[in-house]
Design a protein around this motif. Structure first.
Motif, PDB file in Angstrom:
ATOM      1  N   LEU A 122       0.830  -1.208   0.000  1.00  0.00           N
ATOM      2  CA  LEU A 122       0.000   0.000   0.000  1.00  0.00           C
ATOM      3  C   LEU A 122       0.862   1.255   0.000  1.00  0.00           C
ATOM      4  O   LEU A 122       0.541   2.246  -0.663  1.00  0.00           O
ATOM      5  CB  LEU A 122      -0.923   0.002   1.221  1.00  0.00           C
ATOM      6  N   GLY A 123       1.974   1.220   0.758  1.00  0.00           N
ATOM      7  CA  GLY A 123       2.872   2.356   0.794  1.00  0.00           C
ATOM      8  C   GLY A 123       3.400   2.695  -0.591  1.00  0.00           C
ATOM      9  O   GLY A 123       3.441   3.871  -0.994  1.00  0.00           O
ATOM     10  N   LYS A 124       3.786   1.679  -1.341  1.00  0.00           N
ATOM     11  CA  LYS A 124       4.280   1.886  -2.709  1.00  0.00           C
ATOM     12  C   LYS A 124       3.192   2.492  -3.594  1.00  0.00           C
ATOM     13  O   LYS A 124       3.440   3.421  -4.373  1.00  0.00           O
ATOM     14  CB  LYS A 124       4.752   0.564  -3.312  1.00  0.00           C
ATOM     15  N   MET A 125       1.978   1.939  -3.480  1.00  0.00           N
ATOM     16  CA  MET A 125       0.893   2.411  -4.331  1.00  0.00           C
ATOM     17  C   MET A 125       0.519   3.853  -4.005  1.00  0.00           C
ATOM     18  O   MET A 125       0.389   4.707  -4.892  1.00  0.00           O
ATOM     19  CB  MET A 125      -0.316   1.490  -4.176  1.00  0.00           C
ATOM     20  N   LEU A 126       0.338   4.180  -2.719  1.00  0.00           N
ATOM     21  CA  LEU A 126      -0.071   5.528  -2.319  1.00  0.00           C
ATOM     22  C   LEU A 126       0.999   6.568  -2.648  1.00  0.00           C
ATOM     23  O   LEU A 126       0.691   7.708  -2.971  1.00  0.00           O
ATOM     24  CB  LEU A 126      -0.403   5.540  -0.826  1.00  0.00           C
ATOM     25  N   ILE A 134      -0.424  10.412  -3.056  1.00  0.00           N
ATOM     26  CA  ILE A 134      -1.144  10.626  -1.802  1.00  0.00           C
ATOM     27  C   ILE A 134      -0.165  10.708  -0.641  1.00  0.00           C
ATOM     28  O   ILE A 134      -0.351  11.480   0.305  1.00  0.00           O
ATOM     29  CB  ILE A 134      -2.186   9.514  -1.587  1.00  0.00           C
ATOM     30  N   LEU A 135       0.897   9.913  -0.692  1.00  0.00           N
ATOM     31  CA  LEU A 135       1.987  10.004   0.277  1.00  0.00           C
ATOM     32  C   LEU A 135       3.250  10.448  -0.466  1.00  0.00           C
ATOM     33  O   LEU A 135       3.415  10.140  -1.659  1.00  0.00           O
ATOM     34  CB  LEU A 135       2.226   8.656   0.956  1.00  0.00           C
ATOM     35  N   SER A 136       4.138  11.127   0.239  1.00  0.00           N
ATOM     36  CA  SER A 136       5.370  11.589  -0.406  1.00  0.00           C
ATOM     37  C   SER A 136       6.478  10.550  -0.346  1.00  0.00           C
ATOM     38  O   SER A 136       7.525  10.721  -0.974  1.00  0.00           O
ATOM     39  CB  SER A 136       5.848  12.888   0.249  1.00  0.00           C
ATOM     40  N   SER A 137       6.269   9.461   0.402  1.00  0.00           N
ATOM     41  CA  SER A 137       7.277   8.408   0.534  1.00  0.00           C
ATOM     42  C   SER A 137       6.582   7.064   0.648  1.00  0.00           C
ATOM     43  O   SER A 137       5.432   6.982   1.091  1.00  0.00           O
ATOM     44  CB  SER A 137       8.137   8.662   1.781  1.00  0.00           C
ATOM     45  N   ASP A 138       7.294   6.004   0.264  1.00  0.00           N
ATOM     46  CA  ASP A 138       6.721   4.659   0.415  1.00  0.00           C
ATOM     47  C   ASP A 138       7.242   3.956   1.674  1.00  0.00           C
ATOM     48  O   ASP A 138       7.040   2.756   1.847  1.00  0.00           O
ATOM     49  CB  ASP A 138       6.995   3.794  -0.813  1.00  0.00           C
ATOM     50  N   LYS A 139       7.902   4.702   2.561  1.00  0.00           N
ATOM     51  CA  LYS A 139       8.460   4.068   3.759  1.00  0.00           C
ATOM     52  C   LYS A 139       7.361   3.616   4.710  1.00  0.00           C
ATOM     53  O   LYS A 139       6.293   4.229   4.805  1.00  0.00           O
ATOM     54  CB  LYS A 139       9.413   5.021   4.482  1.00  0.00           C
ATOM     55  N   ASP A 153       0.207  14.177   5.581  1.00  0.00           N
ATOM     56  CA  ASP A 153       1.255  13.354   4.967  1.00  0.00           C
ATOM     57  C   ASP A 153       1.728  12.265   5.927  1.00  0.00           C
ATOM     58  O   ASP A 153       2.920  12.024   6.087  1.00  0.00           O
ATOM     59  CB  ASP A 153       2.438  14.241   4.544  1.00  0.00           C
ATOM     60  N   LEU A 154       0.770  11.606   6.559  1.00  0.00           N
ATOM     61  CA  LEU A 154       1.072  10.468   7.432  1.00  0.00           C
ATOM     62  C   LEU A 154      -0.139   9.547   7.462  1.00  0.00           C
ATOM     63  O   LEU A 154      -1.244   9.962   7.811  1.00  0.00           O
ATOM     64  CB  LEU A 154       1.399  10.926   8.852  1.00  0.00           C
ATOM     65  N   LEU A 155       0.078   8.301   7.074  1.00  0.00           N
ATOM     66  CA  LEU A 155      -0.978   7.300   7.146  1.00  0.00           C
ATOM     67  C   LEU A 155      -0.671   6.360   8.300  1.00  0.00           C
ATOM     68  O   LEU A 155       0.441   5.857   8.415  1.00  0.00           O
ATOM     69  CB  LEU A 155      -1.047   6.506   5.832  1.00  0.00           C
ATOM     70  N   VAL A 156      -1.658   6.136   9.152  1.00  0.00           N
ATOM     71  CA  VAL A 156      -1.477   5.248  10.294  1.00  0.00           C
ATOM     72  C   VAL A 156      -2.264   3.964  10.074  1.00  0.00           C
ATOM     73  O   VAL A 156      -3.440   4.010   9.693  1.00  0.00           O
ATOM     74  CB  VAL A 156      -1.935   5.919  11.611  1.00  0.00           C
ATOM     75  N   ILE A 157      -1.591   2.832  10.284  1.00  0.00           N
ATOM     76  CA  ILE A 157      -2.254   1.524  10.233  1.00  0.00           C
ATOM     77  C   ILE A 157      -2.105   0.877  11.600  1.00  0.00           C
ATOM     78  O   ILE A 157      -0.991   0.666  12.084  1.00  0.00           O
ATOM     79  CB  ILE A 157      -1.645   0.629   9.146  1.00  0.00           C
TER      80      ILE A 157
END
Length: 292
Positions: A73-77, A82-87, A155-159
Motif C-alpha cells: 500500500l505504501g508503494k501504491m499511495l 497521496i503520500l510523499s514516501s513509500d516508507k 502526509d502520514l498514514l497510520v495503520i
C-alpha cells in the motif's frame, strides 16, 4: 497505456505475489481502484473536498501478511502522490511508551516524525489500551492520543494492526478512533495448502543472504505432500497462532535435521536436498513448543 491503469496493474501484480487472502485482495483492489479514480478526478480539477488519508485497521492473527500488505500500500499511495514516501515505520508499544512520567510523549512523537511522509504501522496496537489499570496503562493511552493527534496530518498514514478481539479495546478506548480510521481489513488464517505453497515459493526464491540459499526440496516435496505433512503434524491451534511464520520454523528445523542425519562423507546434491522426512521432523520440533 493510461498512467492510472498502469499503477493499478502494478498494485495487482504486487498483490498476486501473496498466497491466499483472496477476500482481502478483493477488498483491497476495490478500495485502491476507488482511490486512484478519485485522484484522476482531482487531476481534471473536480473539487472533491479536502483529501483525507485513509487510516486503517488490519485485523488478524500474526503471520497473516499484514506488514507485507502495508508495504504494498505504501508503494501504491506514494506512486499516485497521496503520500510523499513509500516508507513503512513499524512500531510496537515498547517503541512508544516510556517507563517514567514525561517519556512517552517524546518517544511517540519521535516515531511519528520518523514515519512522516509514509506509513506508521502500529503492531499489536491493542497493547496501548490494556485491560488492567495503572500508571503504565495511562502511558499507553497517552501514546495512542499522540498518534490520534498526528492522524490529522496530511502526509502520514497510520495503520493499527492486531488480533481482532483485543483490537475492540482500542476502538472503544478513544472516541475519535472510529472517526479517524476509515478502513478495516480482516486477514484470515492460512490453510495447510496455502502454507505449503508459501514454502515451495520461498525455496524457489532464496536470496543469497538466506540461511536456505543454495538448498532445494526433494522430488517428493509437492504442494500436496507438504500440505498433508503440515495438516498431520501440526494442530489448527498452532497454525492459527503463527500462520506464515510456520514456514520459516519448518525450513530452519528441517535444515538442522538434514545436517544431523548426514555423515561427513556426504557429497553433491545430498548436501543441499531437504526431503519430506526432514520437513516432518522440522514440524515435530515445532509442535513440541508450548505456544499457550
Amino acid at each position: 497505456m493510461d498512467e492510472m491503469k498502469r499503477k493499478m496493474d502494478d498494485f495487482d501484480l504486487e498483490l498476486s505475489t501473496i498466497v491466499g487472502l483472496e477476500e482481502l485482495k478483493v477488498q483491497l483492489r476495490k478500495w485502491t481502484k476507488g482511490t486512484i479514480m478519485d485522484e484522476k478526478r482531482r487531476a481534471i480539477c473536480v473539487d472533491l473536498g479536502r483529501r483525507k488519508l485513509p487510516h486503517m485497521a488490519f485485523l488478524g492473527n500474526p503471520g497473516t501478511g499484514k506488514t507485507t500488505v502495508a508495504r504494498i500500500l505504501g508503494k501504491m499511495l506514494s506512486s499516485i502522490g497521496i503520500l510523499s514516501s513509500d516508507k513503512v515505520i513499524e512500531v510496537q508499544r515498547t517503541d512508544l511508551v516510556g517507563q517514567y512520567v514525561g517519556e512517552t510523549g517524546p518517544k511517540t512523537r519521535k516515531k511519528i516524525r520518523e514515519a512522516k511522509g509514509g506509513i506508521l504501522f502500529v503492531d499489536e496496537a491493542y497493547r496501548l489500551a490494556p485491560i488492567t489499570s495503572g500508571q503504565h496503562t495511562e502511558y499507553g493511552v497517552e501514546a495512542l492520543e499522540e498518534i490520534m493527534s498526528a492522524m490529522e496530518d496530511d502526509d502520514l498514514l497510520v495503520i493499527f494492526a492486531g488480533y481482532s478481539e483485543p483490537m475492540k479495546r482500542v476502538f472503544s478506548s478513544n472516541e475519535g478512533f472510529c472517526r479517524r480510521v476509515a478502513c478495516y481489513f480482516q486477514f484470515d488464517n492460512f490453510s495447510c495448502r496455502e502454507l505449503a505453497e508459501m514454502l515451495l515459493i520461498k525455496m524457489s526464491k532464496q536470496g543469497k543472504r538466506s540461511r536456505m540459499s543454495g538448498f532445494k526440496l526433494g522430488s517428493c516435496c509437492s504442494v500436496e505432500s507438504v500440505a498433508s505433512v503440515i495438516e498431520r503434524r501440526t494442530s489448527e491451534k498452532v497454525r492459527n497462532r503463527i500462520n506464515g511464520s510456520l514456514v520459516d520454523h519448518m525450513l530452519n528445523n528441517a535444515k538442522d535435521n538434514l545436517d544431523l542425519r548426514l555423515d561427513f562423507e556426504a557429497s553433491g546434491d545430498e548436501l543441499f536436498t531437504i526431503t519430506l522426512p526432514d520437513l516432518e521432523t522440522g514440524l515435530d520440533q515445532l509442535a513440541r513448543l508450548d505456544l499457550d
